[in-house]
Motif scaffolding. Structure first.
Motif, short mmCIF file in Angstrom:
data_model
loop_
_atom_site.label_atom_id
_atom_site.label_comp_id
_atom_site.label_asym_id
_atom_site.label_seq_id
_atom_site.Cartn_x
_atom_site.Cartn_y
_atom_site.Cartn_z
N VAL A 27 -14.38 25.55 -28.11
CA VAL A 27 -13.57 24.55 -28.73
C VAL A 27 -12.15 24.32 -28.40
N PRO A 28 -11.79 23.52 -27.49
CA PRO A 28 -10.23 23.59 -27.01
C PRO A 28 -9.24 23.50 -28.08
N ARG B 187 -7.05 28.41 -34.87
CA ARG B 187 -7.17 27.20 -35.55
C ARG B 187 -8.50 26.51 -35.30
N LEU B 188 -9.55 27.28 -35.39
CA LEU B 188 -10.97 26.76 -35.33
C LEU B 188 -11.45 26.08 -36.70
N THR C 132 -13.54 30.51 -28.29
CA THR C 132 -12.17 30.18 -27.86
C THR C 132 -12.03 30.41 -26.18
N THR C 133 -13.27 30.92 -25.71
CA THR C 133 -13.38 31.27 -24.40
C THR C 133 -14.25 30.16 -23.46
N ARG C 134 -13.61 29.56 -22.15
CA ARG C 134 -14.26 28.74 -21.44
C ARG C 134 -15.62 29.47 -20.98
N VAL C 135 -16.57 28.69 -20.56
CA VAL C 135 -17.82 29.12 -19.93
C VAL C 135 -17.35 29.81 -18.52
#
Lengths: 187, 217, 241
Positions: free
Chosen positions: B7-8, B57-58, B110-113
């Motif tokens: 989730v960006p 802020r998810l 919070t972490t990109r693949v």
């Protein structure tokens, strides 16, 4: 490993993911999914090492956040929950299926296939998955976890039969496991 | 990789290195098992929620979905531990599971693949000694993501062809009559893919930019 | 088996030379006793399904190393100097779906260059140039699997050409394409600067070719001008049911 082995490993990781699209039957906390069929097929078709790597690769993809499990879930959460033991058992299960398959390759038939798939695809999976649940809650004894897992037995038995029937026919049509110590001249 | 659970959001949690977040996750799981008391586990849970909802802020719904995935487990564990060990131990078991699942969900969201893949490659670098090339992991992942739609598509085609000839569509027979031709087809496809990759140099021992003298794989 | 691909010196004048080549998979012989020298810039290979022509194509860049005899390309042996041969000979497959593995168009084109160790800046420039030439620039960051069949085959060819091979082998490049896209690929093949060997059922692809080989049941049965070779192939097939 040759590129071909990498491609086979990636292929079976993809097959396990596609089996996740088959609707799961939710029985209590753990869904009955077609994905353990992929565990059995990976070992039966690719053998121990590549089967292990295929399932490991699949778990890595799930861990880095791709929702490839049957329930559409993924990410790191599934690796810390009480049913995580079942996930961890998959590469090992595929390895054991593959090992038995390789050892019996020259006289491989439906009986050997069933043995491999039941031992690696059911016994190993239960042997790791069941105690893991018990680790989670001190009071949930092994016995309760063990009894609980009986709901999966009919489904797993059907999967072992399917995997074995398929494995025997694929061996005839497109054998991937090589006979031990073939002439190394052809590269 | 559009189907990812990332989730960006522009937040310090998102910007933190993936390795640090994974270490924090490991720390959380060690603590909740090593110090199984209500205040400690409850405190960690609050910290996780603050990090996820407050700092990162998810959306709460996203974390809610992760909890719903284990709701059956929560119920079963609560009942069984409650009967054997009382309300306090039931609460502990439930809080512990919630904490772990949410902490993991926060790291995932919070972490990109690609960052996580880089961590995986780094973790695999010691395997170089036994002949595994960490750079190949990216290729493996690319191939898998490519194969998923191809396998699904071919499975569909085979099922259609069999249904057209009045074949079984349910039961064990339907599974085997689909799976055998499907596996043979996709194994051939994988073989061709490997040939095509080799034709473009995939099996070169190491890029020539590196110092030579490394042994053959 | 030591390999010094950087030391290997290619001599383009020597062409592709097959000497007493045979190949078997297990007990099945797919190619027997082929001796031929190819120095022309445009060579076609035709024959029925299972005639051995695909194996022949794979011999030319070392994807298949023959069980008997030897194959040399511009003086480089596919057995001992495999890497150097692979660098020299690009290979385009029938099914682009099996060839494209990377998530986006640009990444897939860059793959071969990465393997060659080309630095990132030069890589980007070469990828951009090739995408531009084949009208794929607008798709650079698109998922490769969403391209049309014709575009996929162009992408597959671009992924090979970007490596700047001296020769290109194409294995039935138009079989899966519609008439329009097949014609585009045919024109593209005609315009290539490289020496080309094409395996095909698409006899229209062979216009302007200098030489055509006909394979049947694993043997080279004719070696002629395109018109004569196609006649031989037609009469060969006419006698069968």
């Amino acid at each position: 490993m040759k590129t071909r082995d990498l491609a086979y490993v990636a292929l079976f990781a993809a097959i396990v993911a596609v089996l996740g699209l088959v609707p799961a039957i939710q029985v209590g906390p753990v869904p009955i999914t077609a994905q353990t069929l992929g565990v059995m097929l990976a070992g039966s078709v690719l053998g121990a090492r590549r089967g292990f790597l295929a399932l490991l690769l699949f778990l890595v993809l799930v861990a880095v956040g791709l929702p490839l499990l049957a329930s559409g879930s993924g990410g790191l959460s599934v690796f810390v929950g009480p049913s995580a033991g079942y996930l961890y058992s998959w590469p090992i299960g595929a390895f054991v299926v593959g090992l038995i398959t390789e050892l019996t390759w020259t006289r491989y038939n439906l009986a050997w296939a069933l043995l491999a798939n039941v031992v690696g695809g059911i016994l190993v999976v239960y042997a790791i998955g069941i105690p893991f649940v018990a680790v989670y809650a001190d009071a949930v004894t092994l016995r309760q976890s063990f009894t609980g897992s009986f709901v999966f037995l009919p489904g797993d038995a059907v999967k072992a039969v399917i995997a074995s029937l398929v494995a025997v026919q694929v061996r005839r049509a497109y054998p991937v496991i090589e006979r031990p110590r073939r002439a190394a001249a052809v590269r | 990789m559009t189907l990812a659970l990332y989730v960006p959001v522009a937040s310090p949690v998102h910007r933190a290195p993936a390795g640090v977040k994974l270490l924090a996750l490991i720390a959380v799981s060690v603590v909740v098992f090593a110090v199984p008391t209500l205040p400690v586990v409850g405190g960690v849970l609050v910290a996780v929620l603050l990090t996820g909802l407050g700092i990162a802020r998810l959306p709460a719904a996203l974390l809610g979905r992760q909890v719903r995935a284990v709701v059956w487990w929560l119920l079963a564990l609560a009942v069984v531990t409650g009967v054997v060990g009382g309300v306090a131990s039931a609460a502990l078991v439930v809080l512990r599971l919630l904490t772990l699942v949410l902490a993991a969900a926060v790291v995932t969201a919070t972490t990109r693949v690609t960052e996580l893949v880089a961590v995986v490659e780094w973790l695999c670098s010691p395997l170089r000694v036994v002949g595994v090339r960490p750079a190949r992991i990216g290729l493996l992942i690319a191939m898998t993501l490519r194969f998923i739609p191809l396998v699904a598509e071919r499975a569909e085609r085979i099922r259609d062809a069999q249904a057209a000839r009045g074949g079984a569509v349910r039961g064990i027979r339907a599974w085997t009559t689909t799976a055998v031709p499907l596996l043979v087809q996709v194994l051939q496809m994988a073989h061709t893919t490997a040939e095509a990759l080799d034709a473009r140099g995939a099996d070169d021992d190491a890029p020539p930019a590196r110092p030579p003298g490394r042994g053959r794989r | 088996m030591a390999e010094h691909s950087t030391d290997a010196v290619a001599d383009p004048a020597r062409g592709i030379v097959l000497t007493g080549v045979g190949h078997t998979y297990g007990s099945r012989t797919v190619l027997a006793d082929v001796t031929v020298t190819l120095t022309e810039r445009r060579v076609g290979i035709i024959g029925a399904n299972g005639s051995g022509k695909s194996t022949f194509a794979r011999l030319l860049n070392g994807l298949v190393v023959p069980t008997e005899g030897s194959v040399t390309v511009d003086g480089l042996d596919t057995r001992g100097q495999l890497r150097a041969v692979r660098r020299r000979v690009g290979f385009v497959f029938q099914d682009p779906d099996a060839q494209i593995v990377h998530p986006t168009v640009a990444e897939d084109v860059a793959f071969g260059l990465e393997n060659m160790g080309v630095p990132p800046a030069e890589r980007a420039a070469r990828v951009g140039e090739v995408l531009d030439r084949y009208g794929l620039t607008g798709h650079a960051d698109h998922p490769a699997h969403l391209l049309s069949g014709g575009q996929k085959q162009l992408l597959a060819i671009a992924g090979v050409l970007v490596m700047r091979p001296a020769r290109i082998v194409l294995d039935e490049p138009t079989t899966l394409l519609d008439l329009l896209n097949a014609r585009r690929v045919a024109r593209l093949v005609q315009e290539l600067d490289q020496s080309v060997v094409v395996v095909t059922h698409d006899l229209a692809l062979l216009g302007g070719f200098e030489r055509v080989l006909v394979f049947d049941a694993g043997r080279l049965v004719a070696d002629d001008s395109p018109a004569a070779a196609i006649d031989t192939y037609r009469s060969l097939m006419a006698g069968r049911t």
